[in-house]
Scaffold this motif. Structure first.
Motif, mmCIF file in Angstrom:
data_model
loop_
_atom_site.group_PDB
_atom_site.id
_atom_site.type_symbol
_atom_site.label_atom_id
_atom_site.label_comp_id
_atom_site.label_asym_id
_atom_site.label_seq_id
_atom_site.Cartn_x
_atom_site.Cartn_y
_atom_site.Cartn_z
ATOM 1 N N PRO A 164 0.867 -1.263 0.020
ATOM 2 C CA PRO A 164 -0.080 0.271 0.114
ATOM 3 C C PRO A 164 0.888 1.299 -0.247
ATOM 4 C CG PRO A 164 -0.027 -1.182 2.166
ATOM 5 C CD PRO A 164 0.791 -1.871 1.412
ATOM 6 N N ILE A 165 0.559 2.268 -0.974
ATOM 7 C CA ILE A 165 1.202 3.501 -1.145
ATOM 8 C C ILE A 165 0.062 4.489 -0.696
ATOM 9 C CG2 ILE A 165 2.113 5.406 -2.582
ATOM 10 C CD1 ILE A 165 3.017 2.788 -4.518
ATOM 11 N N ALA A 166 0.127 5.060 0.537
ATOM 12 C CA ALA A 166 -0.874 5.980 1.009
ATOM 13 C C ALA A 166 -0.741 7.558 0.810
ATOM 14 C CB ALA A 166 -0.898 5.890 2.703
ATOM 15 N N VAL A 167 -1.963 7.984 0.288
ATOM 16 C CA VAL A 167 -1.777 9.406 -0.298
ATOM 17 C C VAL A 167 -2.622 10.409 0.828
ATOM 18 C CG1 VAL A 167 -2.194 11.138 -2.040
ATOM 19 C CG2 VAL A 167 -1.542 8.575 -2.739
ATOM 20 N N THR A 168 -1.992 11.426 1.205
ATOM 21 C CA THR A 168 -2.535 12.403 2.191
ATOM 22 C C THR A 168 -2.289 13.519 1.654
ATOM 23 O OG1 THR A 168 -3.253 12.807 4.444
ATOM 24 C CG2 THR A 168 -0.899 12.306 3.801
ATOM 25 N N ARG A 169 -2.859 14.910 2.239
ATOM 26 C CA ARG A 169 -2.555 16.210 1.669
ATOM 27 C C ARG A 169 -1.563 16.729 2.422
ATOM 28 N NH1 ARG A 169 -8.579 18.900 1.602
ATOM 29 N NH2 ARG A 169 -8.835 17.448 3.490
ATOM 30 N N GLY A 170 -1.325 16.477 3.729
ATOM 31 C CA GLY A 170 -0.181 17.064 4.831
ATOM 32 C C GLY A 170 0.527 16.143 5.328
ATOM 33 N N GLU A 171 1.610 16.600 5.923
ATOM 34 C CA GLU A 171 2.576 16.010 6.618
ATOM 35 C C GLU A 171 2.038 15.367 8.098
ATOM 36 O OE1 GLU A 171 5.489 15.086 5.913
ATOM 37 O OE2 GLU A 171 5.456 15.933 3.675
ATOM 38 N N GLU A 172 1.015 15.926 8.660
ATOM 39 C CA GLU A 172 0.555 15.576 9.911
ATOM 40 C C GLU A 172 0.188 14.165 10.202
ATOM 41 O OE1 GLU A 172 -2.947 17.411 7.899
ATOM 42 O OE2 GLU A 172 -0.818 17.995 8.236
ATOM 43 N N LYS A 173 -0.293 13.484 9.026
ATOM 44 C CA LYS A 173 -0.764 12.344 9.297
ATOM 45 C C LYS A 173 0.101 11.016 8.847
ATOM 46 C CE LYS A 173 -5.667 13.618 9.165
ATOM 47 N NZ LYS A 173 -6.830 13.711 8.419
ATOM 48 N N ARG A 174 1.423 11.517 8.299
ATOM 49 C CA ARG A 174 2.322 10.605 7.889
ATOM 50 C C ARG A 174 2.780 9.399 8.838
ATOM 51 N NH1 ARG A 174 5.973 11.010 3.553
ATOM 52 N NH2 ARG A 174 5.626 13.147 3.034
ATOM 53 N N GLY A 175 3.132 10.020 9.952
ATOM 54 C CA GLY A 175 3.609 8.851 10.849
ATOM 55 C C GLY A 175 2.643 7.758 11.446
ATOM 56 N N ARG A 176 1.312 8.192 11.337
ATOM 57 C CA ARG A 176 0.082 7.483 11.789
ATOM 58 C C ARG A 176 0.080 6.358 10.384
ATOM 59 N NH1 ARG A 176 -2.213 3.960 14.910
ATOM 60 N NH2 ARG A 176 -4.578 4.339 15.026
ATOM 61 N N LEU A 177 0.194 6.827 9.355
ATOM 62 C CA LEU A 177 -0.244 5.855 8.355
ATOM 63 C C LEU A 177 0.828 5.085 7.953
ATOM 64 C CD1 LEU A 177 -1.561 8.720 5.777
ATOM 65 C CD2 LEU A 177 -2.947 6.797 7.108
ATOM 66 N N LEU A 178 2.209 5.498 8.449
ATOM 67 C CA LEU A 178 3.330 4.540 8.339
ATOM 68 C C LEU A 178 3.029 3.425 9.434
ATOM 69 C CD1 LEU A 178 6.279 6.876 7.699
ATOM 70 C CD2 LEU A 178 5.367 5.219 6.208
ATOM 71 N N ASP A 179 2.660 3.813 10.596
ATOM 72 C CA ASP A 179 2.149 2.846 11.784
ATOM 73 C C ASP A 179 1.309 1.875 11.646
ATOM 74 O OD1 ASP A 179 4.294 4.263 13.306
ATOM 75 O OD2 ASP A 179 2.894 5.334 14.474
ATOM 76 N N LEU A 180 0.208 2.268 10.409
ATOM 77 C CA LEU A 180 -0.794 1.312 10.201
ATOM 78 C C LEU A 180 -0.164 0.304 9.121
ATOM 79 C CD1 LEU A 180 -3.600 3.946 10.063
ATOM 80 C CD2 LEU A 180 -3.533 1.954 11.324
ATOM 81 N N GLY A 181 0.873 0.690 8.537
ATOM 82 C CA GLY A 181 1.532 -0.272 7.517
ATOM 83 C C GLY A 181 1.753 0.066 6.223
ATOM 84 N N ALA A 182 1.271 1.416 6.000
ATOM 85 C CA ALA A 182 1.772 2.172 4.501
ATOM 86 C C ALA A 182 3.098 1.701 4.350
ATOM 87 C CB ALA A 182 1.298 3.306 4.565
ATOM 88 N N ALA A 183 3.723 1.345 2.897
ATOM 89 C CA ALA A 183 4.742 1.237 2.545
ATOM 90 C C ALA A 183 5.573 2.533 2.421
ATOM 91 C CB ALA A 183 5.187 0.097 1.420
ATOM 92 N N ARG A 184 4.691 3.318 2.027
ATOM 93 C CA ARG A 184 5.164 4.746 1.607
ATOM 94 C C ARG A 184 3.912 5.636 1.614
ATOM 95 N NH1 ARG A 184 6.786 9.339 0.466
ATOM 96 N NH2 ARG A 184 8.193 9.912 -1.043
ATOM 97 N N VAL A 185 4.192 6.744 2.174
ATOM 98 C CA VAL A 185 3.236 7.969 2.349
ATOM 99 C C VAL A 185 3.821 9.154 1.501
ATOM 100 C CG1 VAL A 185 2.039 9.457 4.048
ATOM 101 C CG2 VAL A 185 2.626 7.187 4.710
ATOM 102 N N ILE A 186 2.769 9.508 0.676
ATOM 103 C CA ILE A 186 2.932 10.651 -0.173
ATOM 104 C C ILE A 186 2.020 11.806 0.196
ATOM 105 C CG2 ILE A 186 2.997 11.461 -2.488
ATOM 106 C CD1 ILE A 186 3.204 8.618 -3.368
ATOM 107 N N ALA A 187 2.807 12.879 0.608
ATOM 108 C CA ALA A 187 2.050 14.199 1.180
ATOM 109 C C ALA A 187 1.637 14.848 -0.222
ATOM 110 C CB ALA A 187 2.405 14.730 2.302
ATOM 111 N N THR A 188 0.822 15.207 -0.957
ATOM 112 C CA THR A 188 0.234 16.084 -1.875
ATOM 113 C C THR A 188 0.600 17.461 -1.976
ATOM 114 O OG1 THR A 188 -1.928 15.838 -1.758
ATOM 115 C CG2 THR A 188 -1.000 14.072 -3.106
ATOM 116 N N GLY A 189 0.530 17.898 -0.521
ATOM 117 C CA GLY A 189 0.978 19.349 -0.303
ATOM 118 C C GLY A 189 2.251 19.647 -0.857
#
Length: 348
Positions: A195-220
């Protein structure tokens, strides 16, 4: 003359209780923000042939309900007095003629395949057709169950059944901090995908990584296509699972490998979705009701969800739990703030 205060309190409490022929439910009489929601006493019919009476224990909120309340969902509210709510966990109180699959006392969940302007489950008790009900997985409490069905069935149906997600595939998940988004991360991992997780800002990056996302992309601050291509060694992802739509849908297609599949299941951006041009490409519009309307589809989803809950690979992320129907406005305000991660639940 003296007054028995305990008697007065008992009378007041009795006045607030529903009867055998009425129940308290959330309605709205005009379109608007969370403030239009009202808790009112409404008629409660006895279950007819093929119906079950459900005592609701907990509700799970979904973005679709905010869109419906605001008048931007794909079908209109039933005004005045529109009901609301797709997802509930509770216990069967009574069944109508011909119902053999359920009996009083059975723990169940609403299967969210109905017009919620008419059958909305934001209520203390509700009558539903038996095809709108599924069994609650054994040992699962009401709050957890209220956060399970729609999110995981949408993730499973959209990514696996519509998108053909396989072990080893990379999948781009937009709106990744939502209830469906967090369920999609877990579903992808359970399938063996990346899973590659996409979110708008940086504030949720850590939480999504903790949930198992292999990569988090902050589109902002990051370019979606470049980052997906970088992470996949230049090839691109095989599947995109998109809650947003709009012009940005084209970029999701550009982030896919040749012959990939883009699945659009939501329209948080109400503008027309732009079609990706990096053909060959499959574009699928996914509606959860298309699968859950059939008994076979409900059984497949229930089997996947139930087994995932039992082995711990699926565990709903609950952002906050509110107590009482009267807190429904506060719960909707939190949902619209977009500051939460996971599912919002109201305990009835």
């Amino acid at each position: 003359m003296t007054t028995d205060k305990s008697t007065d309190k008992t009378a007041d409490k009795a006045a607030d209780m529903t009867t055998d022929t009425t129940t308290r439910a959330v309605l709205f009489h005009e379109l608007g923000g969370p403030e239009v929601l009202r808790v009112e006493e409404v008629p409660l019919p006895a279950p007819g042939p093929g119906e079950v009476l459900l005592r609701v224990e907990a509700l799970g909120l979904n973005r679709a309900e905010a869109l419906f309340r605001a008048g931007t969902y794909y079908y209109p509210a039933t005004l005045p007095g529109s009901r609301l709510g797709y997802e509930a966990a509770g216990v069967v109180e009574a069944v109508g003629e011909g119902v053999t699959a359920y009996a009083p006392g059975d723990p169940v969940m609403a299967a969210a395949n109905f017009d919620f302007g008419v059958h909305g489950v934001y209520a203390e008790r509700v009558v539903l057709s038996e095809e709108y009900v599924v069994r609650r997985p054994a040992g699962v409490d009401a709050v957890t169950a209220a956060a399970v069905w729609l999110t995981y069935s949408t993730a499973y149906g959209g990514m696996v059944e519509a998108g053909g997600l396989r072990p080893g595939d990379h999948v781009v998940i937009t709106g990744a901090s939502s209830g469906v988004g967090t369920a999609a991360i877990q579903t992808a991992l359970r399938v063996g995908a990346v899973p590659i997780a996409v979110t708008r800002g940086e504030e949720k990056r850590g939480r999504l990584l903790d949930l198992g996302a292999a990569r988090v992309i902050a589109t902002g601050s990051e370019d979606l296509v470049k980052e997906v291509k970088r992470f996949t060694g230049g090839r691109g992802a095989r599947v995109a699972f998109d809650a947003v739509g709009g012009p940005g849908f084209a970029a999701l297609g550009d982030a896919l490998e040749p012959g990939g599949t883009a699945v659009l299941y939501g329209w948080l951006d109400p503008r027309p979705a732009a079609v990706p041009m990096n053909w060959p490409l499959t574009v699928r519009g996914y509606a959860n009701g298309a699968v859950v309307r059939t008994a076979e589809g409900r059984d497949r989803m229930a089997g996947f969800i139930g087994s995932g809950l039992r082995d711990g690979s699926l565990a709903p992320v609950i952002a906050e739990t509110f107590d009482g129907l009267e807190r429904i406005t506060d719960a909707h305000r939190l949902m619209e703030s977009n500051t939460h991660t996971g599912k919002i639940v109201v305990r009835v």
